[in-house]
Design a protein around this motif. Sequence first.
Motif, PDB file in Angstrom:
ATOM      1  N   ARG A 277      -4.499   4.834  -1.279  1.00 10.35           N
ATOM      2  CA  ARG A 277      -4.439   4.414   0.049  1.00 10.35           C
ATOM      3  C   ARG A 277      -5.482   3.360   0.499  1.00 10.35           C
ATOM      4  O   ARG A 277      -5.465   2.944   1.441  1.00 10.35           O
ATOM      5  CB  ARG A 277      -4.799   5.612   1.199  1.00 10.35           C
ATOM      6  CG  ARG A 277      -3.646   6.643   1.310  1.00 10.35           C
ATOM      7  CD  ARG A 277      -2.895   6.310   2.621  1.00 10.35           C
ATOM      8  NE  ARG A 277      -1.424   6.756   2.525  1.00 10.35           N
ATOM      9  CZ  ARG A 277      -0.565   5.914   2.643  1.00 10.35           C
ATOM     10  NH1 ARG A 277      -0.712   4.689   2.705  1.00 10.35           N
ATOM     11  NH2 ARG A 277       0.784   6.394   2.713  1.00 10.35           N
TER      12      ARG A 277
ATOM     13  N   TRP B 124      -5.903   0.614  -0.951  1.00 11.28           N
ATOM     14  CA  TRP B 124      -5.451  -0.449  -1.429  1.00 11.28           C
ATOM     15  C   TRP B 124      -4.493  -1.262  -0.686  1.00 11.28           C
ATOM     16  O   TRP B 124      -3.707  -0.481  -0.112  1.00 11.28           O
ATOM     17  CB  TRP B 124      -4.853  -0.533  -3.020  1.00 11.28           C
ATOM     18  CG  TRP B 124      -5.858   0.005  -3.934  1.00 11.28           C
ATOM     19  CD1 TRP B 124      -6.276   1.310  -4.147  1.00 11.28           C
ATOM     20  CD2 TRP B 124      -6.433  -0.603  -5.006  1.00 11.28           C
ATOM     21  NE1 TRP B 124      -7.134   1.306  -5.103  1.00 11.28           N
ATOM     22  CE2 TRP B 124      -7.325   0.279  -5.676  1.00 11.28           C
ATOM     23  CE3 TRP B 124      -6.507  -2.093  -5.269  1.00 11.28           C
ATOM     24  CZ2 TRP B 124      -7.991  -0.389  -6.694  1.00 11.28           C
ATOM     25  CZ3 TRP B 124      -7.267  -2.626  -6.297  1.00 11.28           C
ATOM     26  CH2 TRP B 124      -8.048  -1.743  -6.985  1.00 11.28           C
ATOM     27  N   ASN B 125      -4.683  -2.393  -0.390  1.00 10.30           N
ATOM     28  CA  ASN B 125      -3.587  -3.124   0.392  1.00 10.30           C
ATOM     29  C   ASN B 125      -3.312  -4.460  -0.632  1.00 10.30           C
ATOM     30  O   ASN B 125      -4.278  -5.656  -0.362  1.00 10.30           O
ATOM     31  CB  ASN B 125      -3.869  -3.673   1.865  1.00 10.30           C
ATOM     32  CG  ASN B 125      -4.029  -2.467   2.649  1.00 10.30           C
ATOM     33  OD1 ASN B 125      -2.807  -2.032   3.143  1.00 10.30           O
ATOM     34  ND2 ASN B 125      -4.959  -2.213   3.155  1.00 10.30           N
TER      35      ASN B 125
ATOM     36  N   THR C 196       0.818  -1.089  -0.003  1.00 14.00           N
ATOM     37  CA  THR C 196       0.052   0.089   0.128  1.00 14.00           C
ATOM     38  C   THR C 196       0.994   1.265   0.057  1.00 14.00           C
ATOM     39  O   THR C 196       1.751   1.066   0.415  1.00 14.00           O
ATOM     40  CB  THR C 196      -1.097   0.003   1.292  1.00 14.00           C
ATOM     41  OG1 THR C 196      -1.821   1.015   1.044  1.00 14.00           O
ATOM     42  CG2 THR C 196      -0.139   0.081   2.597  1.00 14.00           C
ATOM     43  N   PRO C 197       0.497   2.343  -0.530  1.00 13.69           N
ATOM     44  CA  PRO C 197      -0.595   2.610  -1.461  1.00 13.69           C
ATOM     45  C   PRO C 197      -0.471   1.886  -2.829  1.00 13.69           C
ATOM     46  O   PRO C 197       0.605   1.384  -3.075  1.00 13.69           O
ATOM     47  CB  PRO C 197      -0.563   3.981  -1.464  1.00 13.69           C
ATOM     48  CG  PRO C 197       0.856   4.362  -1.449  1.00 13.69           C
ATOM     49  CD  PRO C 197       1.381   3.368  -0.502  1.00 13.69           C
TER      50      PRO C 197
END
Length: 451
Positions: free
Chosen positions: A70, A72-73, A47-48
């Motif tokens: 931000r 997204w992981n 992330t990001p």
Amino acid sequence: MDEEYDVIVLGTGLTECILSGIMSVNGKKVLHMDRNPYYGGESSSITPLEELYKRFGLPDSPPESMGRGRDWNVDLIPKFLMANGQLVKMLLYTEVTRYLDFKVVEGSFVYKGGKIYKVPSTETEALASNLMGMFEKRRFRKFLVFVANFDENDPKTFEGVDPKATTMRDVYKKFDLGQDVIDFTGHALALYRTDDYLDVPCLETVNRIKLYSESLARYGKSPYLYPLYGLGELPQGFARLSAIYGGTYMLNKPVDDIVMEDGHVVGVKSEGEVARCKQLICDPSYIQDRVRKAGQVIRVICVLSHPIKNTNDANSCQIIIPQNQVNRKSDIYVCMISYAHNVAAQGKYIAIISTTVETSEPEAEIEPALELLEPIDQKFVAISDLYEPTDDGTESQVFASRSYDATTHFETTCNDIKDIYKRMTGSEFDFENMKRKQNDVFGEDEQLPFL
């Protein structure tokens, strides 16, 4: 840093963090270092989203349609947890569950003749499945009843099968199961990647199918769980456990040298200082001279704006493509999760394909899986070497973990953890050894937290 430790751990992958947690709980003085500025090593969540683009060398930044970076992981290594499997047991015994929230994965599917079908794993589902004809369903149901009743300590449940001698091929013959049923039983229920299991005694296979059914029985939709915010949360949870028991953590710490004397490890050198130790645990990247290449895995991360077709619009699922269906030696897996797990922007899905590389054109090998995912907004392709240690570490006291394989669950990782534990301590791994020895400040909740 100039101190003496019982154990030094290099790399914060899941295997290393669980072992460092167990060693700390058992009273060992542990120093845990990683050359990266983040936790997780190979098994981290990125992330990001901009960071993922950079990592894979994409020249552009993510388009606006991808939402906030931000949100997204993205896991680099796709895996689910078996609800009744060893990793969940480790999480419960150590109470690391306090730091995590889980969701049940919504469905498990299997590929046959170009289409995908829900994996039938209960008697009711077996009778309703389109995967089999009517007579085949009855035979499969009988087989499932045999597996459910089977108890390796009670010969009355064997029905003429000798679990330590009868091969699985002969068990299938006994129940008169056809090739398609054998395919999804071995690959979607017992979760084997190849067909080598057919000619060995059936005990392990029967127990694997039992694990699948019992995991499924816990939560209903599928036997798999997935942590909110991605798999990178798992190593961090075990790192917290180690820290509570006095483990010292250093991220962003280069490892210059592993110091050996008379053939066994005595310390680790970093930035001019030496931390001394009696034993060393590390991932293969820290000791290239003590590991050998054992194959390759291709993983393709695909960002989608839609659920996968024919999965009842599931926001998470697993698809297994058995090797026989696509003329391969090993299966192709798809793990899909989405915004519902706090790993992607609203309305976005992440499907990750993985398989063992068999030819000189790995991307062509995963074509059948890519077709199931169309249209794909963006894909990220990684081909990784698999490493295994060249020796068992008893002489050198250097214990290297294995690379994460292509399976979609953590059972093989847990086997590696138990194996390293046994070589380090000389005694069999016992889940009881993982129980916390002190009540800490986080309360006493023992349940798996669900949303």
